[in-house]
Design a protein around this motif. Structure first.
Motif, PDB file in Angstrom:
ATOM      1  N   GLU A   1       0.802  -1.223   0.000  1.00 38.72           N
ATOM      2  CA  GLU A   1       0.000   0.000   0.000  1.00 38.72           C
ATOM      3  C   GLU A   1       0.839   1.279   0.000  1.00 38.72           C
ATOM      4  OE1 GLU A   1       0.721  -1.928   3.760  1.00 38.72           O
ATOM      5  OE2 GLU A   1      -0.619  -2.575   2.187  1.00 38.72           O
ATOM      6  N   ASP A   2       2.123   1.179   0.368  1.00 39.69           N
ATOM      7  CA  ASP A   2       3.018   2.335   0.355  1.00 39.69           C
ATOM      8  C   ASP A   2       3.823   2.446  -0.937  1.00 39.69           C
ATOM      9  OD1 ASP A   2       2.280   3.108   2.950  1.00 39.69           O
ATOM     10  OD2 ASP A   2       3.744   1.728   3.824  1.00 39.69           O
ATOM     11  N   GLY A   3       3.633   1.501  -1.857  1.00 36.13           N
ATOM     12  CA  GLY A   3       4.373   1.511  -3.112  1.00 36.13           C
ATOM     13  C   GLY A   3       5.701   0.788  -3.042  1.00 36.13           C
ATOM     14  N   GLY A   4       5.996   0.193  -1.900  1.00 35.80           N
ATOM     15  CA  GLY A   4       7.234  -0.573  -1.764  1.00 35.80           C
ATOM     16  C   GLY A   4       7.042  -2.007  -2.226  1.00 35.80           C
ATOM     17  N   ARG A   5       8.109  -2.614  -2.704  1.00 41.26           N
ATOM     18  CA  ARG A   5       8.061  -4.000  -3.150  1.00 41.26           C
ATOM     19  C   ARG A   5       9.132  -4.791  -2.407  1.00 41.26           C
ATOM     20  NH1 ARG A   5       6.975  -4.021  -9.578  1.00 41.26           N
ATOM     21  NH2 ARG A   5       6.397  -6.148  -9.033  1.00 41.26           N
ATOM     22  N   ARG A   6       8.712  -5.870  -1.746  1.00 42.52           N
ATOM     23  CA  ARG A   6       9.645  -6.730  -1.029  1.00 42.52           C
ATOM     24  C   ARG A   6      10.547  -7.410  -2.051  1.00 42.52           C
ATOM     25  NH1 ARG A   6       7.666 -11.935   1.692  1.00 42.52           N
ATOM     26  NH2 ARG A   6       6.055 -11.348   0.250  1.00 42.52           N
ATOM     27  N   VAL A   7      11.826  -7.519  -1.735  1.00 39.42           N
ATOM     28  CA  VAL A   7      12.806  -8.113  -2.638  1.00 39.42           C
ATOM     29  C   VAL A   7      13.490  -9.279  -1.936  1.00 39.42           C
ATOM     30  CG1 VAL A   7      14.889  -7.702  -4.002  1.00 39.42           C
ATOM     31  CG2 VAL A   7      13.200  -5.874  -3.737  1.00 39.42           C
ATOM     32  N   ARG A   8      13.492 -10.429  -2.609  1.00 39.78           N
ATOM     33  CA  ARG A   8      14.195 -11.613  -2.112  1.00 39.78           C
ATOM     34  C   ARG A   8      15.357 -11.916  -3.050  1.00 39.78           C
ATOM     35  NH1 ARG A   8      11.976 -15.235   1.448  1.00 39.78           N
ATOM     36  NH2 ARG A   8       9.881 -14.731   2.130  1.00 39.78           N
ATOM     37  N   VAL A   9      16.507 -12.164  -2.463  1.00 38.52           N
ATOM     38  CA  VAL A   9      17.683 -12.576  -3.230  1.00 38.52           C
ATOM     39  C   VAL A   9      18.134 -13.912  -2.670  1.00 38.52           C
ATOM     40  CG1 VAL A   9      20.044 -12.009  -3.900  1.00 38.52           C
ATOM     41  CG2 VAL A   9      18.346 -10.183  -3.676  1.00 38.52           C
ATOM     42  N   ASP A  10      18.170 -14.917  -3.521  1.00 43.01           N
ATOM     43  CA  ASP A  10      18.530 -16.287  -3.107  1.00 43.01           C
ATOM     44  C   ASP A  10      17.711 -16.759  -1.908  1.00 43.01           C
ATOM     45  OD1 ASP A  10      20.363 -16.766  -5.136  1.00 43.01           O
ATOM     46  OD2 ASP A  10      22.007 -15.858  -4.005  1.00 43.01           O
ATOM     47  N   GLY A  11      16.421 -16.439  -1.923  1.00 38.86           N
ATOM     48  CA  GLY A  11      15.506 -16.917  -0.892  1.00 38.86           C
ATOM     49  C   GLY A  11      15.475 -16.101   0.379  1.00 38.86           C
ATOM     50  N   GLN A  12      16.342 -15.127   0.507  1.00 36.62           N
ATOM     51  CA  GLN A  12      16.394 -14.289   1.706  1.00 36.62           C
ATOM     52  C   GLN A  12      15.834 -12.903   1.394  1.00 36.62           C
ATOM     53  OE1 GLN A  12      17.507 -15.451   4.717  1.00 36.62           O
ATOM     54  NE2 GLN A  12      17.689 -17.413   3.668  1.00 36.62           N
ATOM     55  N   ILE A  13      15.036 -12.365   2.298  1.00 32.05           N
ATOM     56  CA  ILE A  13      14.512 -11.019   2.092  1.00 32.05           C
ATOM     57  C   ILE A  13      15.658 -10.022   2.228  1.00 32.05           C
ATOM     58  CG2 ILE A  13      12.981  -9.228   2.972  1.00 32.05           C
ATOM     59  CD1 ILE A  13      11.059 -11.455   3.822  1.00 32.05           C
TER      60      ILE A  13
ATOM     61  N   ALA B   1      18.603  -2.249  -8.074  1.00 33.48           N
ATOM     62  CA  ALA B   1      19.996  -2.279  -8.529  1.00 33.48           C
ATOM     63  C   ALA B   1      20.938  -2.299  -7.331  1.00 33.48           C
ATOM     64  CB  ALA B   1      20.281  -1.083  -9.435  1.00 33.48           C
ATOM     65  N   ALA B   2      20.614  -1.531  -6.288  1.00 29.94           N
ATOM     66  CA  ALA B   2      21.455  -1.519  -5.087  1.00 29.94           C
ATOM     67  C   ALA B   2      21.462  -2.880  -4.402  1.00 29.94           C
ATOM     68  CB  ALA B   2      20.975  -0.435  -4.123  1.00 29.94           C
ATOM     69  N   PHE B   3      20.305  -3.554  -4.337  1.00 31.42           N
ATOM     70  CA  PHE B   3      20.259  -4.903  -3.753  1.00 31.42           C
ATOM     71  C   PHE B   3      21.105  -5.865  -4.581  1.00 31.42           C
ATOM     72  CE2 PHE B   3      15.927  -3.685  -1.951  1.00 31.42           C
ATOM     73  CZ  PHE B   3      16.404  -3.538  -0.663  1.00 31.42           C
ATOM     74  N   MET B   4      21.058  -5.737  -5.893  1.00 29.91           N
ATOM     75  CA  MET B   4      21.849  -6.608  -6.762  1.00 29.91           C
ATOM     76  C   MET B   4      23.343  -6.361  -6.539  1.00 29.91           C
ATOM     77  SD  MET B   4      19.523  -8.329  -8.383  1.00 29.91           S
ATOM     78  CE  MET B   4      20.075  -9.002  -9.930  1.00 29.91           C
ATOM     79  N   GLN B   5      23.719  -5.106  -6.363  1.00 32.45           N
ATOM     80  CA  GLN B   5      25.116  -4.774  -6.098  1.00 32.45           C
ATOM     81  C   GLN B   5      25.562  -5.362  -4.764  1.00 32.45           C
ATOM     82  OE1 GLN B   5      25.086  -0.513  -6.470  1.00 32.45           O
ATOM     83  NE2 GLN B   5      24.734  -0.614  -8.684  1.00 32.45           N
ATOM     84  N   GLU B   6      24.706  -5.272  -3.753  1.00 32.40           N
ATOM     85  CA  GLU B   6      25.027  -5.864  -2.445  1.00 32.40           C
ATOM     86  C   GLU B   6      25.180  -7.370  -2.532  1.00 32.40           C
ATOM     87  OE1 GLU B   6      22.067  -4.638   0.380  1.00 32.40           O
ATOM     88  OE2 GLU B   6      22.486  -2.517   0.045  1.00 32.40           O
TER      89      GLU B   6
ATOM     90  N   GLY C   1      26.583  -8.894  -4.904  1.00 31.76           N
ATOM     91  CA  GLY C   1      27.819  -9.243  -5.592  1.00 31.76           C
ATOM     92  C   GLY C   1      27.908  -8.825  -7.048  1.00 31.76           C
ATOM     93  N   LEU C   2      26.851  -8.241  -7.578  1.00 36.15           N
ATOM     94  CA  LEU C   2      26.865  -7.778  -8.964  1.00 36.15           C
ATOM     95  C   LEU C   2      27.136  -6.273  -8.966  1.00 36.15           C
ATOM     96  CD1 LEU C   2      23.789  -9.824 -10.175  1.00 36.15           C
ATOM     97  CD2 LEU C   2      26.183 -10.286 -10.695  1.00 36.15           C
ATOM     98  N   GLN C   3      28.379  -5.897  -8.660  1.00 38.24           N
ATOM     99  CA  GLN C   3      28.730  -4.500  -8.441  1.00 38.24           C
ATOM    100  C   GLN C   3      28.441  -3.582  -9.624  1.00 38.24           C
ATOM    101  OE1 GLN C   3      30.744  -7.008  -7.285  1.00 38.24           O
ATOM    102  NE2 GLN C   3      30.348  -6.596  -5.134  1.00 38.24           N
ATOM    103  N   ASP C   4      28.478  -4.089 -10.838  1.00 37.69           N
ATOM    104  CA  ASP C   4      28.265  -3.245 -12.018  1.00 37.69           C
ATOM    105  C   ASP C   4      26.801  -3.164 -12.437  1.00 37.69           C
ATOM    106  OD1 ASP C   4      30.974  -2.705 -12.166  1.00 37.69           O
ATOM    107  OD2 ASP C   4      31.376  -4.414 -13.467  1.00 37.69           O
ATOM    108  N   PHE C   5      25.909  -3.780 -11.679  1.00 37.11           N
ATOM    109  CA  PHE C   5      24.487  -3.783 -12.034  1.00 37.11           C
ATOM    110  C   PHE C   5      23.919  -2.376 -11.894  1.00 37.11           C
ATOM    111  CE2 PHE C   5      20.685  -6.523 -12.432  1.00 37.11           C
ATOM    112  CZ  PHE C   5      21.262  -7.573 -13.128  1.00 37.11           C
ATOM    113  N   ASP C   6      23.195  -1.911 -12.916  1.00 35.06           N
ATOM    114  CA  ASP C   6      22.555  -0.606 -12.842  1.00 35.06           C
ATOM    115  C   ASP C   6      21.068  -0.744 -13.185  1.00 35.06           C
ATOM    116  OD1 ASP C   6      22.304  -0.735 -15.641  1.00 35.06           O
ATOM    117  OD2 ASP C   6      23.950   0.654 -16.002  1.00 35.06           O
ATOM    118  N   GLU C   7      20.381   0.383 -13.273  1.00 33.56           N
ATOM    119  CA  GLU C   7      18.938   0.353 -13.500  1.00 33.56           C
ATOM    120  C   GLU C   7      18.557  -0.319 -14.814  1.00 33.56           C
ATOM    121  OE1 GLU C   7      20.668   3.072 -12.593  1.00 33.56           O
ATOM    122  OE2 GLU C   7      19.732   3.891 -10.810  1.00 33.56           O
ATOM    123  N   MET C   8      19.330  -0.120 -15.860  1.00 40.26           N
ATOM    124  CA  MET C   8      19.033  -0.753 -17.143  1.00 40.26           C
ATOM    125  C   MET C   8      19.200  -2.269 -17.056  1.00 40.26           C
ATOM    126  SD  MET C   8      17.781   1.506 -19.010  1.00 40.26           S
ATOM    127  CE  MET C   8      17.569   0.463 -20.408  1.00 40.26           C
ATOM    128  N   ASP C   9      20.186  -2.716 -16.293  1.00 43.82           N
ATOM    129  CA  ASP C   9      20.361  -4.158 -16.101  1.00 43.82           C
ATOM    130  C   ASP C   9      19.154  -4.753 -15.389  1.00 43.82           C
ATOM    131  OD1 ASP C   9      22.971  -4.322 -17.251  1.00 43.82           O
ATOM    132  OD2 ASP C   9      23.793  -3.506 -15.401  1.00 43.82           O
TER     133      ASP C   9
END
Length: 71
Positions: free
Chosen positions: A14-26, A37-42, A44-52
């Motif tokens: 309802e606030d416009g946020g979306r829960r994100v899971r990476v490898d099964g962990q929130i 993109a920031a979660f993806m970088q955390e 281990g995909l340091q070069d990941f950006d919005e287009m990726d």
């Protein structure tokens, strides 16, 4: 049904946020593609950006794609 993709972005809340899971962990809640993109970088995909984020097969979008941030 379990996802075969390592990243799952759940439907917006309802606030416009979306829960994100990476490898099964929130990883947290995203409010934009930039946040994902920031979660993806955390993860281990340091070069990941919005287009990726928009183009990758690594993300399963539930409840709408990368352009959906409200219910």
């Amino acid at each position: 049904m379990a996802s075969d993709r390592p990243v799952v972005v759940h439907l917006p809340d309802e606030d416009g946020g979306r829960r994100v899971r990476v490898d099964g962990q929130i990883s947290g809640r995203a409010y934009s593609v930039r946040d994902i993109a920031a979660f993806m970088q955390e993860a281990g995909l340091q070069d990941f950006d919005e287009m990726d984020v928009v183009r990758t097969w690594l993300i399963e979008w539930r409840g709408g794609g990368p352009d959906v941030w409200a219910r």
